[in-house]
Scaffold this motif. Structure first.
Motif, PDB file in Angstrom:
ATOM      1  N   ALA A 127     -39.974  58.855  37.943  1.00  0.00           N
ATOM      2  CA  ALA A 127     -40.894  57.666  37.262  1.00  0.00           C
ATOM      3  C   ALA A 127     -40.027  57.647  35.720  1.00  0.00           C
ATOM      4  N   THR A 128     -40.071  58.627  35.219  1.00  0.00           N
ATOM      5  CA  THR A 128     -39.819  58.759  33.627  1.00  0.00           C
ATOM      6  C   THR A 128     -38.281  58.177  33.715  1.00  0.00           C
ATOM      7  N   VAL A 129     -37.118  58.611  34.628  1.00  0.00           N
ATOM      8  CA  VAL A 129     -35.869  58.279  34.589  1.00  0.00           C
ATOM      9  C   VAL A 129     -35.890  56.505  34.867  1.00  0.00           C
ATOM     10  N   VAL A 130     -36.489  56.115  35.878  1.00  0.00           N
ATOM     11  CA  VAL A 130     -36.490  54.767  36.102  1.00  0.00           C
ATOM     12  C   VAL A 130     -37.147  54.088  34.956  1.00  0.00           C
ATOM     13  N   VAL A 131     -38.435  54.420  34.323  1.00  0.00           N
ATOM     14  CA  VAL A 131     -38.938  53.624  33.181  1.00  0.00           C
ATOM     15  C   VAL A 131     -37.877  53.663  32.063  1.00  0.00           C
ATOM     16  N   GLY A 132     -37.270  54.914  31.999  1.00  0.00           N
ATOM     17  CA  GLY A 132     -36.209  55.020  30.680  1.00  0.00           C
ATOM     18  C   GLY A 132     -35.096  54.044  31.193  1.00  0.00           C
ATOM     19  N   SER A 164     -43.103  61.114  30.385  1.00  0.00           N
ATOM     20  CA  SER A 164     -42.367  62.102  29.884  1.00  0.00           C
ATOM     21  C   SER A 164     -43.232  63.557  29.378  1.00  0.00           C
ATOM     22  N   LEU A 165     -44.228  63.197  28.715  1.00  0.00           N
ATOM     23  CA  LEU A 165     -45.347  64.150  28.336  1.00  0.00           C
ATOM     24  C   LEU A 165     -46.003  64.787  29.468  1.00  0.00           C
ATOM     25  N   ALA A 185     -36.117  71.089  25.999  1.00  0.00           N
ATOM     26  CA  ALA A 185     -35.242  70.610  24.750  1.00  0.00           C
ATOM     27  C   ALA A 185     -35.478  69.263  24.327  1.00  0.00           C
ATOM     28  N   VAL A 186     -35.707  68.393  25.474  1.00  0.00           N
ATOM     29  CA  VAL A 186     -35.972  67.004  25.263  1.00  0.00           C
ATOM     30  C   VAL A 186     -37.249  66.874  24.449  1.00  0.00           C
ATOM     31  N   ALA A 187     -38.459  67.485  24.946  1.00  0.00           N
ATOM     32  CA  ALA A 187     -39.752  67.592  24.345  1.00  0.00           C
ATOM     33  C   ALA A 187     -39.641  68.051  22.942  1.00  0.00           C
ATOM     34  N   ALA A 188     -39.091  69.036  22.533  1.00  0.00           N
ATOM     35  CA  ALA A 188     -39.058  69.833  21.478  1.00  0.00           C
ATOM     36  C   ALA A 188     -38.302  68.904  20.547  1.00  0.00           C
ATOM     37  N   SER A 189     -37.101  68.177  20.806  1.00  0.00           N
ATOM     38  CA  SER A 189     -36.431  67.254  19.868  1.00  0.00           C
ATOM     39  C   SER A 189     -37.309  65.905  19.654  1.00  0.00           C
TER      40      SER A 189
END
Length: 338
Positions: A35-40, A65-66, A117-121
């Motif tokens: 779902a995150t990828v589709v919404v992104g 994402s969270l 890594a994505v969450a940290a960035s």
């Protein structure tokens, strides 16, 4: 029946609730990540309506994402706490060298580290800068196919119809979103989009062929690298000099004569072991051991946490581990076989 006998055999080494929690959390993480990828992708295409303006889509993407990261953390935690697959902290950090389905577990580790890594960035976006953040953010999209392959390769439910449906739905959703993304764009980006479309089609075809020939086939558990889980042996078994322990691998075969379990020796000594259901005149499953096609013994096998049989003066102990139609085990003898 053989299935009941095998269930009895494995009663002493059944998975705990953590094993089921790990599977459920892994499936949930894949769904939310999809779902995150589709919404992104939708946000990149500037999807919006009167009821859902662009900032709502952006907030939904951020919250999904969270949630994916939280579910991933719980998935990893339950995996480490559960003793059934015996996955260590080292296995959860380093994507190589694990005992349990090493290649497919390793892909999951890489996907998890990409998401982390994505969450940290995102938390450090003001420090890393928008360009660096955008580059790192693309890792979220790269982690999705790795997560799908990880789930198929390590999942105990990969061959279940409902899990096949979930995987197919996730792949379809992302495929449709990617197709829409590649269809829209400036004329100057057309060559890039054509190459991207060709790569996407080739990747989808390759992944589908692998799934059909691999995880969706009987015997995948053995080929994927599932370790032998040895049930605890009673203290009455005392191996004598000349005995050995050999890992076995095989499948459950349903024939007209009844359900049978057929295993081969993984040490390449020519040993084969079969276990068939008891007939109407028998009360115990029948175990047959052979070497290079030559029968060594055919005897009733007593059932407990492990199977026992006695061939002359040699005592056999067979501990089994089942996953779908695949079987792994450990054959231990108290002396040399003829």
């Amino acid at each position: 029946m053989l299935a009941a006998s095998v269930t009895t055999v494995m009663a002493g080494s059944s998975p705990s609730w953590l094993w089921y929690a790990t599977r459920g959390l892994g499936m949930s993480t894949l769904i939310i990540l999809t779902a995150t990828v589709v919404v992104g992708i939708g946000a990149a295409l500037r999807w919006e309506t009167r009821r859902s303006p662009r900032f709502v889509t952006a907030d939904l993407h951020r919250n999904l994402s969270l949630l994916a990261v939280v579910l991933l953390a719980l998935h990893i935690t339950t995996t480490l706490l559960d003793p059934f697959a015996q996955i260590s902290v080292r296995d959860a950090v380093i994507p190589t060298g694990a005992a349990y389905r090493p290649v497919w577990l390793g892909l999951g580790v890489v996907a998890a580290e990409m998401l982390i890594a994505v969450a940290a960035s995102s938390l450090l976006r003001s420090r890393v800068g928008p360009r660096t953040w955008r580059v790192i953010h693309w890792l979220a999209y790269a982690s999705w196919p790795l997560a799908v392959v990880h789930g198929l390769g390590t999942g105990s439910d990969s061959q279940a119809a409902w899990m096949v449906g979930i995987d197919a739905a996730c792949v379809t959703a992302v495929t449709v979103a990617v197709a829409r993304r590649l269809l829209h764009g400036r004329l100057s980006s057309l060559p890039i989009r054509v190459v991207g479309a060709a790569a996407a089609v080739a990747s989808l075809a390759l992944a589908s062929s692998w799934a059909v020939a691999g995880p969706l086939q009987p015997g995948w558990s053995v080929r994927a690298g599932t370790p032998v889980v040895v049930a605890s042996k009673p203290t009455t078994v005392h191996p004598r000099p000349g005995g050995f322990s050999h890992p076995l691998a095989g499948v459950i075969v349903r024939a007209s004569s009844g359900t049978q379990l057929s295993m081969r020796d993984m040490v390449d000594t020519g040993l084969t072991l079969s276990l068939r259901s008891p007939t109407s005149t028998e009360t115990l499953p029948v175990l047959a051991l052979a070497r290079d096609g030559r029968p060594i013994c055919t005897v009733p096998a007593t059932a407990g946490t492990v199977l026992y049989a006695v061939c002359g003066e040699v005592r056999l102990t067979i501990a089994l581990y089942l996953s779908g139609s695949s079987v792994r085990g450990l054959l231990t003898t108290s002396g040399p076989l003829g």
